[in-house]
Scaffold this active site. Sequence first.
Site, PDB file in Angstrom:
ATOM      1  N   ARG A 114     -20.637 -33.380  44.607  1.00  0.00           N
ATOM      2  CA  ARG A 114     -20.633 -32.658  45.886  1.00  0.00           C
ATOM      3  C   ARG A 114     -20.213 -33.531  47.042  1.00  0.00           C
ATOM      4  O   ARG A 114     -20.086 -33.040  48.157  1.00  0.00           O
ATOM      5  CB  ARG A 114     -22.028 -32.149  46.203  1.00  0.00           C
ATOM      6  CG  ARG A 114     -22.394 -30.983  45.355  1.00  0.00           C
ATOM      7  CD  ARG A 114     -23.679 -30.356  45.823  1.00  0.00           C
ATOM      8  NE  ARG A 114     -24.187 -29.615  44.704  1.00  0.00           N
ATOM      9  CZ  ARG A 114     -24.851 -28.493  44.783  1.00  0.00           C
ATOM     10  NH1 ARG A 114     -25.133 -27.989  45.933  1.00  0.00           N
ATOM     11  NH2 ARG A 114     -25.264 -27.880  43.700  1.00  0.00           N
ATOM     12  N   ARG A 153     -32.666 -13.087  43.076  1.00  0.00           N
ATOM     13  CA  ARG A 153     -32.458 -13.992  41.938  1.00  0.00           C
ATOM     14  C   ARG A 153     -33.782 -14.503  41.352  1.00  0.00           C
ATOM     15  O   ARG A 153     -34.677 -14.894  42.079  1.00  0.00           O
ATOM     16  CB  ARG A 153     -31.615 -15.188  42.366  1.00  0.00           C
ATOM     17  CG  ARG A 153     -31.588 -16.277  41.304  1.00  0.00           C
ATOM     18  CD  ARG A 153     -30.487 -17.245  41.467  1.00  0.00           C
ATOM     19  NE  ARG A 153     -30.595 -18.068  42.654  1.00  0.00           N
ATOM     20  CZ  ARG A 153     -29.675 -18.953  42.988  1.00  0.00           C
ATOM     21  NH1 ARG A 153     -28.606 -19.111  42.251  1.00  0.00           N
ATOM     22  NH2 ARG A 153     -29.827 -19.679  44.064  1.00  0.00           N
ATOM     23  N   ARG A 186     -36.620 -19.443  43.124  1.00  0.00           N
ATOM     24  CA  ARG A 186     -36.353 -20.802  43.589  1.00  0.00           C
ATOM     25  C   ARG A 186     -36.860 -20.951  45.012  1.00  0.00           C
ATOM     26  O   ARG A 186     -36.554 -20.100  45.852  1.00  0.00           O
ATOM     27  CB  ARG A 186     -34.848 -21.075  43.516  1.00  0.00           C
ATOM     28  CG  ARG A 186     -34.431 -21.535  42.142  1.00  0.00           C
ATOM     29  CD  ARG A 186     -32.952 -21.650  41.985  1.00  0.00           C
ATOM     30  NE  ARG A 186     -32.256 -22.356  43.037  1.00  0.00           N
ATOM     31  CZ  ARG A 186     -30.960 -22.638  43.006  1.00  0.00           C
ATOM     32  NH1 ARG A 186     -30.252 -22.290  41.949  1.00  0.00           N
ATOM     33  NH2 ARG A 186     -30.381 -23.261  44.001  1.00  0.00           N
ATOM     34  N   ARG A 197     -28.213 -24.727  53.055  1.00  0.00           N
ATOM     35  CA  ARG A 197     -27.390 -25.013  51.863  1.00  0.00           C
ATOM     36  C   ARG A 197     -25.949 -24.565  52.078  1.00  0.00           C
ATOM     37  O   ARG A 197     -24.997 -25.234  51.676  1.00  0.00           O
ATOM     38  CB  ARG A 197     -27.987 -24.308  50.637  1.00  0.00           C
ATOM     39  CG  ARG A 197     -29.261 -24.959  50.157  1.00  0.00           C
ATOM     40  CD  ARG A 197     -30.054 -24.052  49.253  1.00  0.00           C
ATOM     41  NE  ARG A 197     -29.316 -23.625  48.082  1.00  0.00           N
ATOM     42  CZ  ARG A 197     -29.602 -22.542  47.368  1.00  0.00           C
ATOM     43  NH1 ARG A 197     -30.615 -21.780  47.716  1.00  0.00           N
ATOM     44  NH2 ARG A 197     -28.882 -22.236  46.319  1.00  0.00           N
TER      45      ARG A 197
HETATM   46  P1  AP5 Z   1     -25.760 -17.898  40.401  1.00  0.00           P
HETATM   47  O1  AP5 Z   1     -24.930 -17.826  39.171  1.00  0.00           O
HETATM   48  O2  AP5 Z   1     -27.179 -18.374  40.260  1.00  0.00           O
HETATM   49  O3  AP5 Z   1     -25.024 -18.730  41.546  1.00  0.00           O
HETATM   50  P2  AP5 Z   1     -24.789 -20.290  41.716  1.00  0.00           P
HETATM   51  O4  AP5 Z   1     -23.397 -20.449  42.237  1.00  0.00           O
HETATM   52  O5  AP5 Z   1     -25.134 -21.028  40.465  1.00  0.00           O
HETATM   53  O6  AP5 Z   1     -25.799 -20.558  42.895  1.00  0.00           O
HETATM   54  P3  AP5 Z   1     -26.787 -21.750  43.139  1.00  0.00           P
HETATM   55  O7  AP5 Z   1     -27.723 -21.278  44.209  1.00  0.00           O
HETATM   56  O8  AP5 Z   1     -27.406 -22.217  41.847  1.00  0.00           O
HETATM   57  O9  AP5 Z   1     -25.833 -22.841  43.691  1.00  0.00           O
HETATM   58  P4  AP5 Z   1     -26.243 -24.097  44.475  1.00  0.00           P
HETATM   59  O10 AP5 Z   1     -24.976 -24.866  44.414  1.00  0.00           O
HETATM   60  O11 AP5 Z   1     -26.782 -23.850  45.832  1.00  0.00           O
HETATM   61  O12 AP5 Z   1     -27.511 -24.637  43.730  1.00  0.00           O
HETATM   62  P5  AP5 Z   1     -27.761 -25.881  42.753  1.00  0.00           P
HETATM   63  O13 AP5 Z   1     -28.794 -25.475  41.798  1.00  0.00           O
HETATM   64  O14 AP5 Z   1     -26.491 -26.445  42.253  1.00  0.00           O
HETATM   65  O15 AP5 Z   1     -25.727 -16.456  41.058  1.00  0.00           O
HETATM   66  C1  AP5 Z   1     -26.510 -16.177  42.161  1.00  0.00           C
HETATM   67  C2  AP5 Z   1     -27.252 -14.856  41.965  1.00  0.00           C
HETATM   68  O16 AP5 Z   1     -26.295 -13.811  41.951  1.00  0.00           O
HETATM   69  C3  AP5 Z   1     -28.019 -14.729  40.640  1.00  0.00           C
HETATM   70  O17 AP5 Z   1     -29.197 -13.992  40.862  1.00  0.00           O
HETATM   71  C4  AP5 Z   1     -27.061 -13.937  39.745  1.00  0.00           C
HETATM   72  O18 AP5 Z   1     -27.748 -13.179  38.749  1.00  0.00           O
HETATM   73  C5  AP5 Z   1     -26.437 -13.035  40.783  1.00  0.00           C
HETATM   74  N1  AP5 Z   1     -25.116 -12.577  40.446  1.00  0.00           N
HETATM   75  C6  AP5 Z   1     -24.122 -13.285  39.866  1.00  0.00           C
HETATM   76  N2  AP5 Z   1     -23.043 -12.523  39.751  1.00  0.00           N
HETATM   77  C7  AP5 Z   1     -23.364 -11.314  40.296  1.00  0.00           C
HETATM   78  C8  AP5 Z   1     -22.674 -10.107  40.515  1.00  0.00           C
HETATM   79  N3  AP5 Z   1     -21.423  -9.978  40.095  1.00  0.00           N
HETATM   80  N4  AP5 Z   1     -23.289  -9.099  41.143  1.00  0.00           N
HETATM   81  C9  AP5 Z   1     -24.572  -9.211  41.556  1.00  0.00           C
HETATM   82  N5  AP5 Z   1     -25.283 -10.321  41.369  1.00  0.00           N
HETATM   83  C10 AP5 Z   1     -24.683 -11.354  40.751  1.00  0.00           C
HETATM   84  O19 AP5 Z   1     -28.363 -26.959  43.789  1.00  0.00           O
HETATM   85  C11 AP5 Z   1     -29.628 -26.778  44.353  1.00  0.00           C
HETATM   86  C12 AP5 Z   1     -30.005 -28.000  45.186  1.00  0.00           C
HETATM   87  O20 AP5 Z   1     -30.048 -29.178  44.350  1.00  0.00           O
HETATM   88  C13 AP5 Z   1     -29.041 -28.390  46.320  1.00  0.00           C
HETATM   89  O21 AP5 Z   1     -29.282 -27.657  47.496  1.00  0.00           O
HETATM   90  C14 AP5 Z   1     -29.336 -29.873  46.470  1.00  0.00           C
HETATM   91  O22 AP5 Z   1     -30.538 -30.064  47.185  1.00  0.00           O
HETATM   92  C15 AP5 Z   1     -29.564 -30.324  45.033  1.00  0.00           C
HETATM   93  N6  AP5 Z   1     -28.325 -30.798  44.384  1.00  0.00           N
HETATM   94  C16 AP5 Z   1     -27.720 -30.232  43.297  1.00  0.00           C
HETATM   95  N7  AP5 Z   1     -26.599 -30.915  42.984  1.00  0.00           N
HETATM   96  C17 AP5 Z   1     -26.485 -31.905  43.892  1.00  0.00           C
HETATM   97  C18 AP5 Z   1     -25.517 -32.942  44.112  1.00  0.00           C
HETATM   98  N8  AP5 Z   1     -24.453 -33.075  43.307  1.00  0.00           N
HETATM   99  N9  AP5 Z   1     -25.714 -33.809  45.137  1.00  0.00           N
HETATM  100  C19 AP5 Z   1     -26.796 -33.707  45.945  1.00  0.00           C
HETATM  101  N10 AP5 Z   1     -27.745 -32.761  45.806  1.00  0.00           N
HETATM  102  C20 AP5 Z   1     -27.591 -31.870  44.782  1.00  0.00           C
HETATM  103 MG    MG Z   2     -26.659 -22.402  39.944  1.00  0.00          MG
END
Ligand code: AP5
Ligand code: MG
Length: 288
Positions: A114, A153, A186, A197
């Site tokens: 990221r 979600r 979450r 975010r």
């Molecule tokens: P979903 O598939 O869950 O979306 P996503 O893109 O995976 O969303 P995230 O919230 O997981 O992304 P993120 O990047 O913020 O979180 P991450 O865990 O990486 O879909 C979303 C929802 O929509 C679900 O309910 C799904 O069922 C629904 N949906 C999907 N398609 C649909 C449709 N067609 N119609 C209706 N509904 C639908 O990161 C979390 C935290 O971790 C960050 O904020 C940070 O603090 C930390 N972190 C993670 N990686 C790093 C990094 N590399 N560096 C620093 N901090 C990090």
């Molecule tokens: Mg995700």
Amino acid sequence: MSLFRNVLCQARQRRFLHDCPINAIQPLRLLLLGSPGSGKGTQSERLQKHFGVLHVSSGDLLRQNIQEKTPIGKQAASYMTKGQLVPDPILISLIDQELNQVATPHWLLDGFPRTLPQAKALDDTLTRMMQPLNIVINLEVPEQVILERIMDRWVHIPSGRVYNLSYNPPQVAGRDDETGEPLSRRPDDCPEVFRVRMQQYKQMVTPLLDYYRDIAITIKGNTSDEIYPKIEREIVNRLGLLPGTGTPMPTVDLSAFSAAAVAKTNASRQRAAMASVEEERIADSSFR
Ligand code: AP5
Ligand code: MG
């Protein structure tokens, strides 16, 4: 679907398959970018099913660490609950460790890198492993669509499986389909943290897309159903991989053919197999 539309659709699919430039078949080494809630986790589950790809999600790994109360989890929790990025050194070593254990040629990264330091560290690791990234897909979904779905979600933390109460609800309310274990919300899905975010994402995405400009593509859409076929098409076109097998098509005995004949044989085998996969899919969708 009417008979006419069905025939038309099949003709279009055949044309697409015929146009596919199948040169060399490569393992899938994909980075999925996209805003929070854009469907990275959802698309990853589909790619896992169709291409047998290993899904490495930084967010899922961090949440597992938090649940297991590991030192990494304790450090990460305070950042994640506020919607802030966890410091680079923690993420770099976490993912490095994960990649060193990867035993499959096909994998996808979701949520890492990221930042540019993370991207450069990843390059070093992958160069060492002789497995550079070969495709970066950036999902672009309108913000309003995302806000609506995120509030619904639910997740199964040990596996990272994602549900949505209206889009893909669990079979039994509040329980994971595979294990029957409880689902959770979450803590970073509340509107205030979600805004932070989103801001973080907007700042980081442009430099990352620039860094990966040679292999990146942006795919736009409102729903994951609309986006998934486009992702699949990119993978087929760029890497020559066949959905449904999880492994590259076998190559033929090199000693028996010239290089050109090998390429032609592989291409026609792939096209025949892909045509039957597409026909099955078209037949399926005509019953919906
Ligand atoms: P979903 O598939 O869950 O979306 P996503 O893109 O995976 O969303 P995230 O919230 O997981 O992304 P993120 O990047 O913020 O979180 P991450 O865990 O990486 O879909 C979303 C929802 O929509 C679900 O309910 C799904 O069922 C629904 N949906 C999907 N398609 C649909 C449709 N067609 N119609 C209706 N509904 C639908 O990161 C979390 C935290 O971790 C960050 O904020 C940070 O603090 C930390 N972190 C993670 N990686 C790093 C990094 N590399 N560096 C620093 N901090 C990090
Ligand atoms: Mg995700």
